[in-house]
Each structure stands twice: as C-alpha cells, then as structure tokens.
Design a protein around this motif. Sequence first.
Motif, PDB file in Angstrom:
ATOM      1  N   UNK A   1       1.239  -0.861  -0.177  1.00  0.00           N
ATOM      2  CA  UNK A   1       0.266  -0.259  -0.327  1.00  0.00           C
ATOM      3  C   UNK A   1       1.220   1.246  -0.050  1.00  0.00           C
ATOM      4  N   UNK A   2       0.963   2.169  -1.146  1.00  0.00           N
ATOM      5  CA  UNK A   2       1.909   3.294  -1.181  1.00  0.00           C
ATOM      6  C   UNK A   2       1.354   4.465  -0.027  1.00  0.00           C
ATOM      7  N   UNK A   3       0.083   4.319   0.605  1.00  0.00           N
ATOM      8  CA  UNK A   3      -0.540   5.092   1.805  1.00  0.00           C
ATOM      9  C   UNK A   3       0.195   4.729   3.441  1.00  0.00           C
ATOM     10  N   UNK A   4       0.874   3.410   3.064  1.00  0.00           N
ATOM     11  CA  UNK A   4       1.932   3.067   4.172  1.00  0.00           C
ATOM     12  C   UNK A   4       3.107   4.365   4.726  1.00  0.00           C
ATOM     13  N   UNK A   5       3.539   4.525   4.084  1.00  0.00           N
ATOM     14  CA  UNK A   5       4.233   5.345   4.192  1.00  0.00           C
ATOM     15  C   UNK A   5       3.913   6.871   5.077  1.00  0.00           C
ATOM     16  N   UNK A   6       2.722   6.981   5.435  1.00  0.00           N
ATOM     17  CA  UNK A   6       1.768   8.428   6.113  1.00  0.00           C
ATOM     18  C   UNK A   6       2.143   7.414   7.697  1.00  0.00           C
ATOM     19  N   UNK A   7       1.312   6.389   7.480  1.00  0.00           N
ATOM     20  CA  UNK A   7       1.478   5.792   8.712  1.00  0.00           C
ATOM     21  C   UNK A   7       2.589   5.124   9.971  1.00  0.00           C
TER      22      UNK A   7
END
Length: 689
Positions: free
Chosen positions: A267-273
């Motif tokens: 998931x590309x959004x993992x970095x924001x987590x």
Amino acid sequence: MATSKDRKRKNNEKTTKHLSIFYGKTWIIILAIFLAPLHHIHVSTLFENDRHFSHLSEVEREMSFRTEMGMYYSYYKTIVESETFSEGLHKIRHDNLTEYPNTINAIKKFNLFPEVAIGLLYHNFKWLGLIPARLCWQIERGEGLSPVTSCEGLGEPIYFYLEVVWYCASATVAVLFLYAVNLSDSIYGGLIAVALFFYNHNDCTRVQWTPPLRENFAYPILLCQMFNVTAILRQYTKNRKIIWNDIYQDTPSRDMVMCTLLSLLCWQFSQFVFATQLFALLILKWLKIIPNELYLKLCLIHAVPVTIFIFWTQSNLLLCSLYTCMLIASTICSILSTKLPRTIALPLDVVSTIFGMQFLKFFLLNSDDDAHVFDILLSKFTNYKTFHTMLYTCSSEFDFLGYDTYEAIVKTFLLPTVIMSGVLVLYYWYRCFNTDGFPNCIEMDVAYNVLQTGAFVIMAILIMRLKLFMTPHLCIMASLVTSKRYLEKVEIRNPNIRASLLVLLFACMSYTGVQRLYEEHGFVGEYSNIEQEQLLDWIQKNTPSNAVFAGKMSLMANIMLSTRRPIVNNPYYEDKEMRDRTLKVYEIFSRKDVSTVYETLMEMKVDYVVMEETYCYDAGNPKLGCKITDLWDMVDKRNQRRPSVCPILCRGNSYPFRRVFVNGRYIVLRLERSMSVELKPKITEHYQF
C-alpha cells in the motif's frame, strides 16, 4: 549456604512459573486462532448479502469492483488467465493498457505485491491439482435479459482472490486481539478490544464492501508492525539495554523489518502511517521518555526496508516522502546531538530535525507526486482550492468526520471506555511519579500507543476515510481498562469485583453493539447495473481490440478490466502524471469549445470517449460548489461565461465527434481521424439483452 532441599524448591518454583507462562501463551494463541475465523465468516457473509455475489455473472462481478478496485483486480486476472505465472508477470511488467500509449512496469508503480502473490498461489495450486471443481448454474434474470451462467468455489479465480482477502481480514482480528492482550496484560483486554471491533465494524474496516483495495492487505501487516514497535519498547523497559550487534536475532526487531517492508509493498499510503509513528517516537525522545539510542535503533529498523523498497522499485513517491525525509533528518540530528552539551542538545535537536526535514522535503527532494496530500490538508484550513483537491474534498469520504461515527463510538461504549482507560493510565503515572519520578513513571509502550492513537484521531477528524485507522486503535486502547496494574492503583484488588465490573462494562457495550450486528446481517441486496453491462458488451463486440478509451476515472478501470481495451486515464490519482492526464480528459466537462477538447484528446491518441449524462447536466454531486462545471470555473476563468461542452456533445453529433452508442446512462463518442473521410457511424439506441 543453600541446602539441596532449598535448591530443589527453587527449581520447582521456577519450573512452575515457566509452565504457567507457557500455558498462558498457549491459551492466548488458541483464542486468537478461534476469533480469526469469526471475522472471516462475518465479512464474507456481509459481502454476499450486499450484492448476492454467488448469483452474478462474471461481468457483473467485475463491475461491482468499482474505481481502483477494478484496476487492481485486472492485474490478478491477467496473471491467472496466462498460461504460466511467468507469462502473466511479463505482461504486467510491460503493461500498455493502463496509461496508453506508455508502457509501464505496473508491479512497481501500483503496489501489486498482493495480486502477484495471489496469482502465484493460484498457479501453484492449479499445477498441484489442489484447485477444487467449480459449482455452476444458470440464472434467469427476467425483464427480457438473457440468462447468465454463474459459478462459485475456489476453482473460480475471483473466489480464490476473495478467499485470500477474507484470510487477511481474519489476520486483522487475530493481531488486534494479541496486540490488546500484550498492551493490557490481560486476556479480558483482548476480548474487550475484539468485541468493540465487531460492534463498530463499519467504522473499523470496509473490507466487506471493497475487497481489492490496498488497505485490506496492508492493514493487518501495519497493525503487526505497530505491535512489534510496542514489543520493542516494552522489551527495553524490562532489560534497560539496547542490543546493536544482534538486531536481526531480536525477534520483534526482525519482525518489524519484515512488516514495514511488506506494508510498503502492499500500500502506497503505508508511508504516511509510518510518518506518524516516527513523529510519535520523536516526541517521546524529546520528552526523554525513550532514550536517544533506542530511537536510533528504531530508525535503523525503519531504514532497512525503506532502502530495499526504494532500490527495488525506484519509487520517487517514497524517496521524496515526508516519512523518508523525517527518517533521514531525525537520524542525523540524533547522532549529532549525542556530542553536544546536555543544556543545548534538546533544543538544537528539535529545531534541526524540523528544519532539516523541511529542507529535505521541500527543497532537496522536492516532488509533486504527493503534493496533492498537502494541498488537501491546506484546503481543510484555508480557502485554498485546486481542481484536484476539489475532486477529493467533494467526495464524502474526504470530508470531516461525520456525526454518525461519533454517535456510534459513544453508543457502543467505545469512547467512554477509552476515556476510562486514559484516566486510569494518567492516575497510574501520577502515583508512580511520586516514587520513581519523571520519566521513569511513564510506560514507553503505552505512551507510544497514546500518541499513535492521537495521530489517528486527528487524521480521522480531518478526513473521514481515515477513521479506519482511528477506530481499531481506539479498540486497542480500550483494552487498558482491564489492566490489573491500573485497577489495583484505584484500590480495585478483589478479582471478583474486577470481574463484575468487566461483565457490567461488556453488557453496556453489547446493548447497542449486538443490535448493530443484527442490522448489518439483516441487510440483503443484489447488485445490478444494466446500463454499464450494455456499454461493456457493446465495446467488446463493436470496437477493435486496440481501440483507446477515455472518460471518468472510475469507469475506465472497469472498461480495462472487462474488455481489455487500452485507457489513457485511471483512478491511481497519487501519480502527478495521472492527475495531469485526468485534467485533460475532463475537458469534456469544461466550458471550452469542441475543437479544443478534440485536439486535447487527439494528442492523447484517444479513439472513444465515454460520457455519463448525469455529469453533463451537473447532477453528479449535490454538494455546493462541487458540480463538475464549478471545478472548471475555478481553474478556467477565461471561459466561465461559455456554455458547457458536454451537453452539446450529448445532444447529438458534433463533428468531429460522432455518437456511436447511447443508452439510459452512457454515451460513447468516436473521434474522427480525418476531416476528409466520410464516415457513417451507426448509432445504437437503448436496447436490452
């Protein structure tokens, strides 16, 4: 000197203690294994009830995977329909359908690790003869529609895919239970967390409605990663030492490396987590709750998977992300701060980390790929608007957190339980402060989870979709209300009284929670989209296999999935090039003249444009200022007084566009290639199968 009898007694006590711990852990694992299938049954039943999936044709099933779901699933379909796995892998590594005329490596660009892994599993199961036979039947659809053949079972590729998704959902509940048990030191804490998860299910996950989304594969791994961070912090609290040489022999550290890498792959959004995680750990370091050396160890653990991922994918999105910039800046500043006098080390560390992170992000590693994320946040607090931010914020999913969520977490007693947990934790720390002083009175693992939950709460309030992080973590924090060490500090020492209070609390949760579960399972629907099915059937029968399509992002994914026709724009809006492409395609909804729109589409090598009549007449979004023409008026002020081009095209032929298909919802326009060629296109009016 100790006698042999004393030594024997001590050995017996030690053995009894070890056995007690072993049996306790075994019982916890058995409970986790028991709870996981319950979620599998729950989500698969809700999914079937929602769309009567078992009785849909293959095209209807694929149509139900709207927007980016259809795009992601199309790659799995490519792999399983290929003769061999390697052939399918080659096709998606050289994909010329998704961003025509570009050929891209879809695996690296779209986080397709789940589809590749499931496709490999399917091919291996098929080769080993482990794929069971399918059960098929014919469905009579009535209303003049032709009957369809419907199949189910693991022999059907789409069911095999869904089964993996349901197993990931099962893993989420298992990890949630283990996480809550570990944090609260109580099996009851784990049970409370799982119960609240089920009672607030629609606010915790949407796997039952949107199976192919990246979050459904990544979230259980993200949860496991945060669990391992908690375990590392607790391990340090007990041992008070950091092992550098054996970092990969340390189980939580090794697991954290793997979970971080897998999350980034899924998931590309993992970095924001992970950016919120690093920020939470930074705050704890600045408050001296965790030592500088421990923070450096955690940064090193983060750095390994980040480096592997960037080198393997050449991902500009991750390289220039806030997460990577924070990781680099905070690591360098933490190393340098150890050589400074204590009086100035902390303020210099804070200032240099913040400015270093901003310098890397906005000057040295500046990238436009994630600019839309900061633009969305800016639009939440100011009047700043762009075409792209409005496309996001006009969607209800990107609005502020709705009242119904607040109401649900209060009625199911989730929020009151978290507040009670917070009061108990603060009182415990206050009592410990009187004896141990600061910062020894603060539990590192609990403090990290408090800050992590706080970050998720802020994210959810700003963007409603992100409540899927907030609510499960609130469930985990609620488990602390069962912790024996906290209850004893408020003089609740009697086990019977503690048990009675927990039963009362569980009854309060269940009063509304069970009712919500019944309502979820009571809903029975059936998916049907005749107009889109007609459109896809027409495309399949009446257009060349290399015909290039443009149109609304969500529809393009379904056209590529079901007809295998090339498309010029897709729903992957995280990519700047795709945002620019979509803006060009959406000129069909602007107030520009027909010739300008035609030239733009011709430059993109488009053959056919698919239009939805509701969008042409501004019925697509009822929110004030969110009509498609409102968005264009904001970015194209020069043409504000002109009529919209879309209704002109929809009403009939407007050379060089030719209407070749129309039904109750969709219109297909063909772009004529030459002014001198006389073309007589056939206009297909609304028809039934």
